[in-house]
Scaffold this motif. Structure first.
Motif, PDB file in Angstrom:
ATOM      1  N   LEU A 165      27.127  44.774  30.661  1.00 34.38           N
ATOM      2  CA  LEU A 165      27.200  43.354  31.007  1.00 34.38           C
ATOM      3  C   LEU A 165      28.660  42.946  31.144  1.00 34.38           C
ATOM      4  N   TRP A 186      28.909  37.616  22.632  1.00 38.45           N
ATOM      5  CA  TRP A 186      27.652  37.861  23.342  1.00 38.45           C
ATOM      6  C   TRP A 186      26.500  37.485  22.421  1.00 38.45           C
ATOM      7  N   GLU A 202      28.038  35.533  33.608  1.00 36.99           N
ATOM      8  CA  GLU A 202      27.546  36.843  33.200  1.00 36.99           C
ATOM      9  C   GLU A 202      26.973  37.584  34.401  1.00 36.99           C
ATOM     10  N   THR A 216      21.988  36.299  31.533  1.00 39.61           N
ATOM     11  CA  THR A 216      21.516  37.373  32.399  1.00 39.61           C
ATOM     12  C   THR A 216      20.392  38.106  31.676  1.00 39.61           C
ATOM     13  N   GLY A 250      22.904  42.391  34.119  1.00 38.98           N
ATOM     14  CA  GLY A 250      21.582  42.573  33.535  1.00 38.98           C
ATOM     15  C   GLY A 250      20.647  43.288  34.496  1.00 38.98           C
ATOM     16  N   TYR A 258      20.711  37.509  27.816  1.00 39.71           N
ATOM     17  CA  TYR A 258      22.012  37.674  27.175  1.00 39.71           C
ATOM     18  C   TYR A 258      22.988  36.638  27.726  1.00 39.71           C
TER      19      TYR A 258
END
Length: 126
Positions: free
Chosen positions: A20, A36, A6, A120, A9, A94
């Motif tokens: 993202l 996600w 990822e 992230t 962020g 996330y």
């Protein structure tokens, strides 16, 4: 080796936007659903959105519907989560995760997601 990485962020003010990215490798992208998820301190992990690589169908949690958009770039083996109109309650780590679509009846069965990225941080200030 399956890898999900990822990025994207950061810190943003309420009302702002972030995108993202989840770069996938080590598996046949077209055979997997990508989701996600997010987890805020002291809260359970929440499934935010997912996309099927086979038919492109998408899902959004009610908390993000109308503000977040998930998309997939098969040429880059990457899934994106465009987050608009961010709110302080969107603050969380996330994660993206993957599941083989042959292993689930529906891609929204989140406990089945078996491959995970490192996460992230998204922080939305008021």
């Amino acid at each position: 080796e399956v890898q999900l990485v990822e990025s994207g962020g950061g810190l943003v003010q309420a009302g702002g936007s972030l995108r993202l990215s989840c770069a996938a490798s080590g598996f046949t992208f077209d055979d997997y659903a990508i989701g996600w998820f997010r987890q805020a301190p002291g809260k359970e992990r929440e499934g935010v959105s997912c996309i099927s690589s086979s038919d492109g169908s998408t899902y959004y949690a009610d908390s993000v519907k109308g503000r977040f958009t998930i998309s997939s770039d098969k040429a880059k083996n990457t899934v994106y989560l465009q987050m608009n109109s961010l709110k302080p309650e969107d603050t969380a780590v996330y994660y993206c995760a993957a599941v083989s679509e042959s292993e689930v009846v529906v891609t929204t069965y989140f406990p089945a997601y078996r491959y995970w990225g490192q996460g992230t941080q998204v922080t939305v200030s008021s």
